[in-house]
Write a protein that holds these residues in place. Structure first.
Motif, PDB file in Angstrom:
ATOM      1  N   ILE A  74       0.577  26.953 -38.898  1.00  0.00           N
ATOM      2  CA  ILE A  74      -0.650  26.657 -38.161  1.00  0.00           C
ATOM      3  C   ILE A  74      -0.521  25.324 -37.433  1.00  0.00           C
ATOM      4  O   ILE A  74      -0.053  24.332 -38.001  1.00  0.00           O
ATOM      5  N   ASP A  75      -0.954  25.312 -36.190  1.00  0.00           N
ATOM      6  CA  ASP A  75      -1.108  24.078 -35.416  1.00  0.00           C
ATOM      7  C   ASP A  75      -2.565  23.649 -35.571  1.00  0.00           C
ATOM      8  O   ASP A  75      -3.464  24.206 -34.944  1.00  0.00           O
ATOM      9  N   THR A  76      -2.821  22.680 -36.434  1.00  0.00           N
ATOM     10  CA  THR A  76      -4.196  22.335 -36.786  1.00  0.00           C
ATOM     11  C   THR A  76      -4.910  21.485 -35.747  1.00  0.00           C
ATOM     12  O   THR A  76      -6.140  21.474 -35.686  1.00  0.00           O
ATOM     13  N   ASN A  77      -4.147  20.734 -34.933  1.00  0.00           N
ATOM     14  CA  ASN A  77      -4.782  19.819 -33.976  1.00  0.00           C
ATOM     15  C   ASN A  77      -4.532  20.201 -32.520  1.00  0.00           C
ATOM     16  O   ASN A  77      -4.780  19.407 -31.608  1.00  0.00           O
ATOM     17  N   ASP A  78      -4.027  21.412 -32.301  1.00  0.00           N
ATOM     18  CA  ASP A  78      -3.884  21.971 -30.957  1.00  0.00           C
ATOM     19  C   ASP A  78      -2.996  21.125 -30.044  1.00  0.00           C
ATOM     20  O   ASP A  78      -3.243  20.996 -28.848  1.00  0.00           O
ATOM     21  N   ASP A  79      -1.910  20.556 -30.641  1.00  0.00           N
ATOM     22  CA  ASP A  79      -0.986  19.766 -29.822  1.00  0.00           C
ATOM     23  C   ASP A  79       0.318  20.503 -29.546  1.00  0.00           C
ATOM     24  O   ASP A  79       1.275  19.919 -29.025  1.00  0.00           O
ATOM     25  N   GLY A  80       0.366  21.800 -29.896  1.00  0.00           N
ATOM     26  CA  GLY A  80       1.552  22.600 -29.653  1.00  0.00           C
ATOM     27  C   GLY A  80       2.620  22.479 -30.713  1.00  0.00           C
ATOM     28  O   GLY A  80       3.692  23.083 -30.590  1.00  0.00           O
ATOM     29  N   VAL A  81       2.362  21.703 -31.784  1.00  0.00           N
ATOM     30  CA  VAL A  81       3.325  21.503 -32.866  1.00  0.00           C
ATOM     31  C   VAL A  81       2.732  22.048 -34.161  1.00  0.00           C
ATOM     32  O   VAL A  81       1.588  21.746 -34.507  1.00  0.00           O
ATOM     33  N   MET A  82       3.521  22.848 -34.879  1.00  0.00           N
ATOM     34  CA  MET A  82       3.045  23.406 -36.140  1.00  0.00           C
ATOM     35  C   MET A  82       2.934  22.313 -37.194  1.00  0.00           C
ATOM     36  O   MET A  82       3.860  21.536 -37.402  1.00  0.00           O
ATOM     37  N   ASP A  83       1.786  22.269 -37.870  1.00  0.00           N
ATOM     38  CA  ASP A  83       1.499  21.183 -38.811  1.00  0.00           C
ATOM     39  C   ASP A  83       1.489  21.628 -40.268  1.00  0.00           C
ATOM     40  O   ASP A  83       1.723  20.823 -41.159  1.00  0.00           O
ATOM     41  N   VAL A  84       1.162  22.910 -40.522  1.00  0.00           N
ATOM     42  CA  VAL A  84       0.911  23.363 -41.881  1.00  0.00           C
ATOM     43  C   VAL A  84       1.581  24.710 -42.116  1.00  0.00           C
ATOM     44  O   VAL A  84       1.565  25.597 -41.258  1.00  0.00           O
ATOM     45  N   LEU A  85       2.173  24.857 -43.305  1.00  0.00           N
ATOM     46  CA  LEU A  85       2.772  26.114 -43.755  1.00  0.00           C
ATOM     47  C   LEU A  85       1.881  26.713 -44.844  1.00  0.00           C
ATOM     48  O   LEU A  85       1.515  26.035 -45.804  1.00  0.00           O
ATOM     49  N   LEU A  86       1.535  27.991 -44.695  1.00  0.00           N
ATOM     50  CA  LEU A  86       0.721  28.701 -45.678  1.00  0.00           C
ATOM     51  C   LEU A  86       1.542  29.768 -46.382  1.00  0.00           C
ATOM     52  O   LEU A  86       2.367  30.430 -45.762  1.00  0.00           O
ATOM     53  N   PHE A  87       1.298  29.949 -47.683  1.00  0.00           N
ATOM     54  CA  PHE A  87       1.824  31.101 -48.406  1.00  0.00           C
ATOM     55  C   PHE A  87       0.969  31.353 -49.634  1.00  0.00           C
ATOM     56  O   PHE A  87       0.191  30.484 -50.059  1.00  0.00           O
ATOM     57  N   GLN A  88       1.102  32.545 -50.210  1.00  0.00           N
ATOM     58  CA  GLN A  88       0.290  32.939 -51.368  1.00  0.00           C
ATOM     59  C   GLN A  88       1.208  33.324 -52.529  1.00  0.00           C
ATOM     60  O   GLN A  88       1.726  34.434 -52.579  1.00  0.00           O
ATOM     61  N   PRO A  89       1.407  32.421 -53.478  1.00  0.00           N
ATOM     62  CA  PRO A  89       2.241  32.738 -54.639  1.00  0.00           C
ATOM     63  C   PRO A  89       1.469  33.556 -55.667  1.00  0.00           C
ATOM     64  O   PRO A  89       0.235  33.513 -55.709  1.00  0.00           O
ATOM     65  N   ASN A  90       2.186  34.302 -56.498  1.00  0.00           N
ATOM     66  CA  ASN A  90       1.598  34.982 -57.647  1.00  0.00           C
ATOM     67  C   ASN A  90       2.019  34.226 -58.900  1.00  0.00           C
ATOM     68  O   ASN A  90       3.204  34.177 -59.231  1.00  0.00           O
ATOM     69  N   ILE A  91       1.053  33.634 -59.594  1.00  0.00           N
ATOM     70  CA  ILE A  91       1.351  32.832 -60.779  1.00  0.00           C
ATOM     71  C   ILE A  91       0.594  33.423 -61.962  1.00  0.00           C
ATOM     72  O   ILE A  91      -0.636  33.518 -61.939  1.00  0.00           O
ATOM     73  N   LYS A  92       1.316  33.809 -62.997  1.00  0.00           N
ATOM     74  CA  LYS A  92       0.689  34.377 -64.186  1.00  0.00           C
ATOM     75  C   LYS A  92      -0.133  33.315 -64.930  1.00  0.00           C
ATOM     76  O   LYS A  92       0.015  32.122 -64.706  1.00  0.00           O
TER      77      LYS A  92
END
Length: 391
Positions: A74-92
């Motif tokens: 995700i580019d959170t501040n709209d400057d054309g550079v990706m700022d954040v990585l998202l993922f969804q882990p499964n943790i018991k």
């Protein structure tokens, strides 16, 4: 080796001095202290926290299985550079997992379907609609307000949140609006995918905001502008600006950042607000033939009601630092009876989650299963996943 500890249920945004990219792998260790399995919780890793100049084409691999996880940048501040990585882990329950940051090349780069989706809808006046694989919502813009105030067709005066009752796991927003524009059908009838038969009017719908002054609730009009932030396999998010509105002499400035993640029935509402130190979020009581419920010492409120030939549950959940209680507000005025969750405003912001389940979707069998989901959701908010970045 550097060890960075983070506590999060979806926000891992902090800053450390940047450094150049290294060949040494970066490990992300995630711990779960609850007696509950954790899934469909989105972990956010900022570029600055990793000390990398760029996170383009980066993904995440489960070290134990060697399998890549679906991720989103995700580019959170709209400057054309990706700022954040998202993922969804499964943790018991009472367990931990380790994940490795990996750079994807060529055919390895993920081309995941956009399941979490939102957009402005000018072809239907000026709705803003959003959805994931579980639920869909919409709310209303300035042209709909103008039409209402000038007695024109398709006018809507509301800052409430509408629920679109989908029962399929694929996107339906564009398909349903196409029925409307091409006059090939109507999304007010269920042809197997669900329908919109949820009345909002001037109510709060599913999570619209209100300010209580003395014994009266005051609400804003429609949003005045919007900005889409991201769509993808894990999250859609966007901003809605409501400008400045008045509550019996109190001026309130309000904007909302709304996000909806994969696998969740609840949208996250981050309300940025000036002028007041409390706020409420509401659930319409419709015909008042349902029941308002909550569990002692848990931070949620639910309204379970008959709905046409089925049943529906609508709910608000907040973290303990924001939630102060709930109220069933019953009035003879049309659409103004709501169940309200009361919230603190801390440093100009409050947060909560709001959403629903429709029994025909078969996601939850009954009210008990739905309320167990809400109970677990609130426990997770109160005990976020612990994240360590090892470099």
């Amino acid at each position: 080796m550097k060890l960075i500890k983070i506590f999060s249920i979806g926000i891992l945004l902090f800053t450390i001095p940047s450094c150049s990219q290294k060949e040494q792998p970066i490990t992300i260790k995630i711990s779960n202290d609850l007696d509950l399995d954790r899934q469909f919780e989105t972990v956010e890793i900022s570029k600055s926290s990793l000390g990398l100049e760029s996170i383009d084409n980066f993904g995440v691999k489960d070290i134990s299985t060697e399998k890549s996880l679906t991720s989103q940048l995700i580019d959170t501040n709209d400057d054309g550079v990706m700022d954040v990585l998202l993922f969804q882990p499964n943790i018991k329950a009472n367990s931990e997992g380790s994940y490795q940051l990996v750079q994807l090349k060529g055919d390895e780069q993920q081309k995941d379907e956009i399941i979490c989706y939102s957009r402005f809808v000018p072809e239907r006046t000026d709705d803003y609609a959003w959805e994931n694989n579980k639920v869909a919502f919409r709310t209303y813009g300035p042209n709909a307000q103008y039409r209402f105030e000038n007695n024109l067709k398709e006018g809507t005066l509301s800052s409430g949140i509408d629920a679109w009752l989908k029962r399929v796991d694929y996107p339906i927003i564009d398909k349903w609006y196409k029925k409307y524009t091409e006059k090939t059908g109507t999304y007010h009838e269920d042809t197997g995918e669900g329908l919109d038969n949820f009345h909002v009017g001037s109510s709060r719908g599913v999570g619209g905001t209100a300010y209580k002054k003395d014994s009266t609730y005051y609400i804003s009009k429609n949003f005045i502008s919007y900005k889409t932030i991201t769509n993808g396999p894990i999250r859609t998010s966007f901003n809605l600006d409501y400008g400045v509105w008045e509550a019996d002499g109190t001026l309130i400035k309000e904007s909302k950042t709304i996000s909806l993640d994969y696998g969740n029935n609840l949208s996250k509402f981050e309300i940025h607000i000036e002028g007041v130190d409390t706020l409420s979020a509401g659930l319409t009581l419709h015909e008042k033939d349902g029941v308002v419920t909550s569990h002692k010492d848990e931070t949620w409120v639910n309204y379970w009601q008959p709905h046409a030939d089925s049943e529906i549950g609508t709910a608000i959940v907040a973290a303990p630092n924001y939630y102060t209680g709930y109220e069933k507000y019953d009035t003879a005025e049309k659409d103004l009876s709501n169940a309200f969750a009361h919230l603190k405003v801390i440093n100009g912001k409050t947060e909560y989650y709001a959403g629903f389940t429709w029994q025909k979707s078969e996601q939850f069998k009954n009210q008990y299963e739905w309320e167990q989901y809400l109970s677990n959701f609130s426990k997770k908010l109160g005990s976020p996943l612990k994240v360590e970045i090892i470099k």
